[in-house]
Design a protein around this motif. Structure first.
Motif, PDB file in Angstrom:
ATOM      1  N   VAL A   1       0.820  -1.215   0.000  1.00  0.00           N
ATOM      2  CA  VAL A   1       0.000   0.000   0.000  1.00  0.00           C
ATOM      3  C   VAL A   1       0.849   1.258   0.000  1.00  0.00           C
ATOM      4  O   VAL A   1       0.528   2.254  -0.656  1.00  0.00           O
ATOM      5  CB  VAL A   1      -0.941  -0.006   1.223  1.00  0.00           C
ATOM      6  N   LEU A   2       1.967   1.243   0.729  1.00  0.00           N
ATOM      7  CA  LEU A   2       2.748   2.460   0.938  1.00  0.00           C
ATOM      8  C   LEU A   2       3.681   2.732  -0.248  1.00  0.00           C
ATOM      9  O   LEU A   2       4.907   2.711  -0.133  1.00  0.00           O
ATOM     10  CB  LEU A   2       3.528   2.361   2.246  1.00  0.00           C
ATOM     11  N   THR A   3       3.075   3.036  -1.373  1.00  0.00           N
ATOM     12  CA  THR A   3       3.836   3.437  -2.544  1.00  0.00           C
ATOM     13  C   THR A   3       4.385   4.839  -2.344  1.00  0.00           C
ATOM     14  O   THR A   3       3.990   5.561  -1.418  1.00  0.00           O
ATOM     15  CB  THR A   3       2.947   3.419  -3.793  1.00  0.00           C
ATOM     16  N   ASP A   4       5.268   5.267  -3.219  1.00  0.00           N
ATOM     17  CA  ASP A   4       5.800   6.622  -3.135  1.00  0.00           C
ATOM     18  C   ASP A   4       4.681   7.652  -3.221  1.00  0.00           C
ATOM     19  O   ASP A   4       4.710   8.685  -2.541  1.00  0.00           O
ATOM     20  CB  ASP A   4       6.811   6.865  -4.255  1.00  0.00           C
ATOM     21  N   GLU A   5       3.680   7.369  -4.059  1.00  0.00           N
ATOM     22  CA  GLU A   5       2.568   8.311  -4.228  1.00  0.00           C
ATOM     23  C   GLU A   5       1.741   8.416  -2.952  1.00  0.00           C
ATOM     24  O   GLU A   5       1.316   9.517  -2.572  1.00  0.00           O
ATOM     25  CB  GLU A   5       1.687   7.875  -5.396  1.00  0.00           C
ATOM     26  N   VAL A   6       1.531   7.300  -2.285  1.00  0.00           N
ATOM     27  CA  VAL A   6       0.760   7.317  -1.044  1.00  0.00           C
ATOM     28  C   VAL A   6       1.547   8.016   0.063  1.00  0.00           C
ATOM     29  O   VAL A   6       0.990   8.810   0.833  1.00  0.00           O
ATOM     30  CB  VAL A   6       0.369   5.889  -0.620  1.00  0.00           C
ATOM     31  N   VAL A   7       2.831   7.756   0.151  1.00  0.00           N
ATOM     32  CA  VAL A   7       3.672   8.437   1.143  1.00  0.00           C
ATOM     33  C   VAL A   7       3.618   9.944   0.928  1.00  0.00           C
ATOM     34  O   VAL A   7       3.468  10.725   1.879  1.00  0.00           O
ATOM     35  CB  VAL A   7       5.123   7.918   1.065  1.00  0.00           C
ATOM     36  N   ALA A   8       3.711  10.379  -0.318  1.00  0.00           N
ATOM     37  CA  ALA A   8       3.631  11.810  -0.631  1.00  0.00           C
ATOM     38  C   ALA A   8       2.243  12.356  -0.319  1.00  0.00           C
ATOM     39  O   ALA A   8       2.101  13.492   0.174  1.00  0.00           O
ATOM     40  CB  ALA A   8       3.981  12.042  -2.101  1.00  0.00           C
ATOM     41  N   GLY A   9       1.203  11.561  -0.583  1.00  0.00           N
ATOM     42  CA  GLY A   9      -0.161  11.991  -0.294  1.00  0.00           C
ATOM     43  C   GLY A   9      -0.400  12.197   1.189  1.00  0.00           C
ATOM     44  O   GLY A   9      -1.057  13.167   1.596  1.00  0.00           O
ATOM     45  N   ARG A  10       0.128  11.312   2.016  1.00  0.00           N
ATOM     46  CA  ARG A  10      -0.013  11.466   3.466  1.00  0.00           C
ATOM     47  C   ARG A  10       0.665  12.744   3.941  1.00  0.00           C
ATOM     48  O   ARG A  10       0.112  13.483   4.774  1.00  0.00           O
ATOM     49  CB  ARG A  10       0.594  10.260   4.193  1.00  0.00           C
ATOM     50  N   ALA A  11       1.844  13.014   3.418  1.00  0.00           N
ATOM     51  CA  ALA A  11       2.562  14.234   3.805  1.00  0.00           C
ATOM     52  C   ALA A  11       1.791  15.476   3.382  1.00  0.00           C
ATOM     53  O   ALA A  11       1.738  16.477   4.111  1.00  0.00           O
ATOM     54  CB  ALA A  11       3.961  14.228   3.177  1.00  0.00           C
ATOM     55  N   LEU A  12       1.171  15.420   2.203  1.00  0.00           N
ATOM     56  CA  LEU A  12       0.405  16.568   1.722  1.00  0.00           C
ATOM     57  C   LEU A  12      -0.830  16.802   2.584  1.00  0.00           C
ATOM     58  O   LEU A  12      -1.148  17.947   2.929  1.00  0.00           O
ATOM     59  CB  LEU A  12       0.010  16.350   0.262  1.00  0.00           C
ATOM     60  N   VAL A  13      -1.543  15.751   2.950  1.00  0.00           N
ATOM     61  CA  VAL A  13      -2.710  15.902   3.819  1.00  0.00           C
ATOM     62  C   VAL A  13      -2.298  16.537   5.144  1.00  0.00           C
ATOM     63  O   VAL A  13      -2.976  17.442   5.656  1.00  0.00           O
ATOM     64  CB  VAL A  13      -3.395  14.540   4.053  1.00  0.00           C
ATOM     65  N   ALA A  14      -1.194  16.084   5.721  1.00  0.00           N
ATOM     66  CA  ALA A  14      -0.718  16.658   6.986  1.00  0.00           C
ATOM     67  C   ALA A  14      -0.394  18.139   6.824  1.00  0.00           C
ATOM     68  O   ALA A  14      -0.768  18.963   7.671  1.00  0.00           O
ATOM     69  CB  ALA A  14       0.511  15.886   7.468  1.00  0.00           C
ATOM     70  N   ARG A  15       0.278  18.489   5.728  1.00  0.00           N
ATOM     71  CA  ARG A  15       0.665  19.900   5.507  1.00  0.00           C
ATOM     72  C   ARG A  15      -0.558  20.775   5.293  1.00  0.00           C
ATOM     73  O   ARG A  15      -0.646  21.880   5.848  1.00  0.00           O
ATOM     74  CB  ARG A  15       1.606  19.994   4.308  1.00  0.00           C
ATOM     75  N   ILE A  16      -1.516  20.311   4.505  1.00  0.00           N
ATOM     76  CA  ILE A  16      -2.719  21.098   4.250  1.00  0.00           C
ATOM     77  C   ILE A  16      -3.522  21.279   5.534  1.00  0.00           C
ATOM     78  O   ILE A  16      -4.092  22.346   5.793  1.00  0.00           O
ATOM     79  CB  ILE A  16      -3.575  20.430   3.157  1.00  0.00           C
ATOM     80  N   GLY A  17      -3.570  20.247   6.379  1.00  0.00           N
ATOM     81  CA  GLY A  17      -4.259  20.366   7.652  1.00  0.00           C
ATOM     82  C   GLY A  17      -3.662  21.447   8.531  1.00  0.00           C
ATOM     83  O   GLY A  17      -4.393  22.241   9.144  1.00  0.00           O
ATOM     84  N   ARG A  18      -2.349  21.497   8.588  1.00  0.00           N
ATOM     85  CA  ARG A  18      -1.688  22.545   9.377  1.00  0.00           C
ATOM     86  C   ARG A  18      -2.015  23.922   8.825  1.00  0.00           C
ATOM     87  O   ARG A  18      -2.264  24.870   9.582  1.00  0.00           O
ATOM     88  CB  ARG A  18      -0.178  22.309   9.407  1.00  0.00           C
ATOM     89  N   PHE A  19      -2.034  24.041   7.507  1.00  0.00           N
ATOM     90  CA  PHE A  19      -2.328  25.327   6.876  1.00  0.00           C
ATOM     91  C   PHE A  19      -3.761  25.764   7.180  1.00  0.00           C
ATOM     92  O   PHE A  19      -4.010  26.927   7.525  1.00  0.00           O
ATOM     93  CB  PHE A  19      -2.110  25.210   5.360  1.00  0.00           C
ATOM     94  N   LEU A  20      -4.697  24.838   7.073  1.00  0.00           N
ATOM     95  CA  LEU A  20      -6.090  25.172   7.381  1.00  0.00           C
ATOM     96  C   LEU A  20      -6.229  25.700   8.805  1.00  0.00           C
ATOM     97  O   LEU A  20      -6.919  26.699   9.055  1.00  0.00           O
ATOM     98  CB  LEU A  20      -6.974  23.930   7.214  1.00  0.00           C
ATOM     99  N   PHE A  21      -5.582  25.041   9.746  1.00  0.00           N
ATOM    100  CA  PHE A  21      -5.670  25.437  11.148  1.00  0.00           C
ATOM    101  C   PHE A  21      -4.991  26.781  11.384  1.00  0.00           C
ATOM    102  O   PHE A  21      -5.556  27.666  12.044  1.00  0.00           O
ATOM    103  CB  PHE A  21      -5.042  24.356  12.017  1.00  0.00           C
ATOM    104  N   ASP A  22      -3.822  26.965  10.820  1.00  0.00           N
ATOM    105  CA  ASP A  22      -3.065  28.198  11.038  1.00  0.00           C
ATOM    106  C   ASP A  22      -3.797  29.420  10.510  1.00  0.00           C
ATOM    107  O   ASP A  22      -3.645  30.527  11.042  1.00  0.00           O
ATOM    108  CB  ASP A  22      -1.685  28.110  10.382  1.00  0.00           C
ATOM    109  N   ARG A  23      -4.593  29.250   9.446  1.00  0.00           N
ATOM    110  CA  ARG A  23      -5.269  30.381   8.817  1.00  0.00           C
ATOM    111  C   ARG A  23      -6.754  30.455   9.189  1.00  0.00           C
ATOM    112  O   ARG A  23      -7.544  31.122   8.519  1.00  0.00           O
ATOM    113  CB  ARG A  23      -5.084  30.318   7.298  1.00  0.00           C
ATOM    114  N   HIS A  24      -7.126  29.805  10.292  1.00  0.00           N
ATOM    115  CA  HIS A  24      -8.499  29.838  10.806  1.00  0.00           C
ATOM    116  C   HIS A  24      -9.512  29.329   9.783  1.00  0.00           C
ATOM    117  O   HIS A  24     -10.671  29.751   9.780  1.00  0.00           O
ATOM    118  CB  HIS A  24      -8.885  31.247  11.257  1.00  0.00           C
ATOM    119  N   LEU A  25      -9.066  28.420   8.927  1.00  0.00           N
ATOM    120  CA  LEU A  25      -9.977  27.801   7.968  1.00  0.00           C
ATOM    121  C   LEU A  25     -10.580  26.518   8.517  1.00  0.00           C
ATOM    122  O   LEU A  25     -11.498  25.957   7.937  1.00  0.00           O
ATOM    123  CB  LEU A  25      -9.245  27.537   6.652  1.00  0.00           C
TER     124      LEU A  25
END
Length: 230
Positions: free
Chosen positions: A7-31
């Protein structure tokens, strides 16, 4: 875990990192806030999804390993924690609109929540939000109810081209905002644009603007239609 290495292909590993980063951005900007919100990204045959209570327990400071890898049956293939109670909305959107978008964001944006709590649809008031049209509001359904997913999915029908080009969003009264985008960066962009749109409508009232910027929106459409680059 079942089939973790496969399951943990390079694309999935990158996708997990992107979800984590976007979540931080949403929280930081009161979204979104510590009280809720969730994100999903389809990568091939699996989904990278934020875990339940990502706001309360992690304050949205997720690491890639915190993001769940889930199959289309809702089985967690990798990651600790449980599925969000709104996971049915995510699966419903992905199932019905997989040809148009790969990302779903449910958030509690500070300004859009005003429209949600007023149980009021939101018109586009900016050049940058015209492409999204009117943001509808569904009939009430609680977060844990299958009706929530059904009603969110229903509002997306007819807006497939919006999702494919950028994104389309819907307000859930007294709850929050759901949006599907062609990809996760586009979905984030749309959430922020629409939250800014909500802020502009509300703050314009201090300048004596017409309700919901009705007259000003008409003037914008006229100016755009009549513009000539002479």
């Amino acid at each position: 875990m079942l089939g973790t290495q496969a399951v943990l292909t390079d694309e999935v590993v990158a996708g997990r990192a992107l979800v984590a980063r976007i979540g931080r951005f949403l929280f930081d900007r009161h979204l979104t806030d510590a009280g809720g919100g969730n994100i999903s990204l389809r990568v091939g045959d699996v989904f990278c999804m934020s875990p339940t209570l990502a706001g309360q327990n992690k304050q949205w400071q997720l690491e890639a390993e915190d993001v769940l890898v889930v199959n289309d049956g809702g089985e967690i293939l990798d990651g600790d924690g449980g599925l969000t109670r709104e996971s049915a909305v995510h699966f419903g959107l992905h199932e019905n609109f997989a040809d148009y978008g790969t990302a779903v964001i449910h958030a509690h944006p500070r300004n859009l929540l005003v429209f949600a709590c007023a149980n009021m649809e939101m018109p586009p008031a900016m050049e940058a939000t015209r492409k999204f049209g009117v943001t509808p509001v569904i009939e009430y359904a609680p977060a844990h109810s299958p009706k929530l997913g059904e009603r969110i999915v229903a509002t997306m029908r007819g807006r497939e081209s919006m999702i494919a080009k950028h994104a389309a969003g819907t307000l859930a009264p007294w709850h929050g905002f759901f949006l599907m985008g062609k990809n996760l960066p586009a979905a984030l962009d749309a959430v922020e644009r629409l939250d800014t749109n909500a802020y502009m409508i509300m703050m314009s009232q201090y300048l004596g603007a017409s309700p919901l910027l009705r007259d000003e929106r008409a003037a914008m459409e006229t100016a755009i239609a009549n513009f000539g680059d002479d």
